[in-house]
Write an enzyme that holds these catalytic residues in place. Sequence first.
Site, PDB file in Angstrom:
ATOM      1  N   ARG A  79       0.998  -1.147  -0.136  1.00 15.88           N
ATOM      2  CA  ARG A  79       0.057   0.107  -0.087  1.00 15.88           C
ATOM      3  C   ARG A  79       1.066   1.224   0.064  1.00 15.88           C
ATOM      4  O   ARG A  79       1.795   1.374   0.994  1.00 15.88           O
ATOM      5  CB  ARG A  79      -0.777  -0.146   1.187  1.00 15.88           C
ATOM      6  CG  ARG A  79      -1.864   1.308   1.247  1.00 15.88           C
ATOM      7  CD  ARG A  79      -3.029   1.198   2.444  1.00 15.88           C
ATOM      8  NE  ARG A  79      -2.317   1.784   3.672  1.00 15.88           N
ATOM      9  CZ  ARG A  79      -2.960   1.628   4.611  1.00 15.88           C
ATOM     10  NH1 ARG A  79      -4.178   0.929   4.916  1.00 15.88           N
ATOM     11  NH2 ARG A  79      -2.340   1.968   5.794  1.00 15.88           N
TER      12      ARG A  79
ATOM     13  N   SER B   5     -12.815  -4.115   1.638  1.00 12.91           N
ATOM     14  CA  SER B   5     -12.933  -3.357   2.919  1.00 12.91           C
ATOM     15  C   SER B   5     -14.430  -3.031   3.090  1.00 12.91           C
ATOM     16  O   SER B   5     -15.153  -2.557   2.342  1.00 12.91           O
ATOM     17  CB  SER B   5     -12.168  -2.084   3.006  1.00 12.91           C
ATOM     18  OG  SER B   5     -10.793  -2.114   2.771  1.00 12.91           O
TER      19      SER B   5
ATOM     20  N   LYS C  25      -4.122   5.375   8.905  1.00 12.36           N
ATOM     21  CA  LYS C  25      -5.029   5.783   7.751  1.00 12.36           C
ATOM     22  C   LYS C  25      -5.845   6.671   8.356  1.00 12.36           C
ATOM     23  O   LYS C  25      -6.770   6.706   9.204  1.00 12.36           O
ATOM     24  CB  LYS C  25      -5.883   4.538   7.546  1.00 12.36           C
ATOM     25  CG  LYS C  25      -6.840   4.511   6.344  1.00 12.36           C
ATOM     26  CD  LYS C  25      -7.285   3.042   6.157  1.00 12.36           C
ATOM     27  CE  LYS C  25      -7.990   2.877   4.609  1.00 12.36           C
ATOM     28  NZ  LYS C  25      -8.859   3.832   4.149  1.00 12.36           N
TER      29      LYS C  25
END
Length: 211
Positions: A40, A109, A138
């Site tokens: 990511r 998700s 995040k």
Amino acid sequence: MKTFDLALYLVLDPDLCAGIGMVETARRAVAGGATMVQLRDKHAGTAGMVETGRALKQALDGTGARLVVNDDVEAAIAIGADGLHIGQEDMDAVRARAMIGPDMILGLSVETAALAAAVDPDLVDYTGVGPVFATPTKADHKQPIGFDGLANLVKASPVPSVAIGGLKADHVAEVFAAGASGLAVVSAICGAPDPEAATRRIAAEIRKARA
């Protein structure tokens, strides 16, 4: 048949991994027991993701750990990754599955029981459920759901779930008690001075929880 183990799912963070790099962090974490690795990097662009992803694929070759790419379907295909993980805002699962074909692992998700229940098991292979706790890795995450919320979402999901959001070794027992198939970890490994030792500690707790 897709085989993958969600038990110890490392999500790489380029900033937290800056000391030794994402590839070396992943290599050490897999040596310590990580079963899946997600690349990511929101700022790398597709070319940067492909470059790092190919190096990761080479580093993980022969380990049995699966390489998943976050969001970037073009990078996932170019790398020949084992999987793609998408969020609710990225692209829909129908389009993602059409692009990656039938054999690549697809993760999605979900933040609510309604979203979890709406997952199509013919398209999606696992759900990323959370955030269990608030997490600085995040910034735009949804409201934390806690372990009761985790149990509700896991129950609603028709496919295996991996818990995410501020999770560490101390939380392993509660994650598995909630019915999740594993936990996704970022700072507990990427931010550790010794990623392999940090992973071993979590892996030991997972063995206890699964016993």
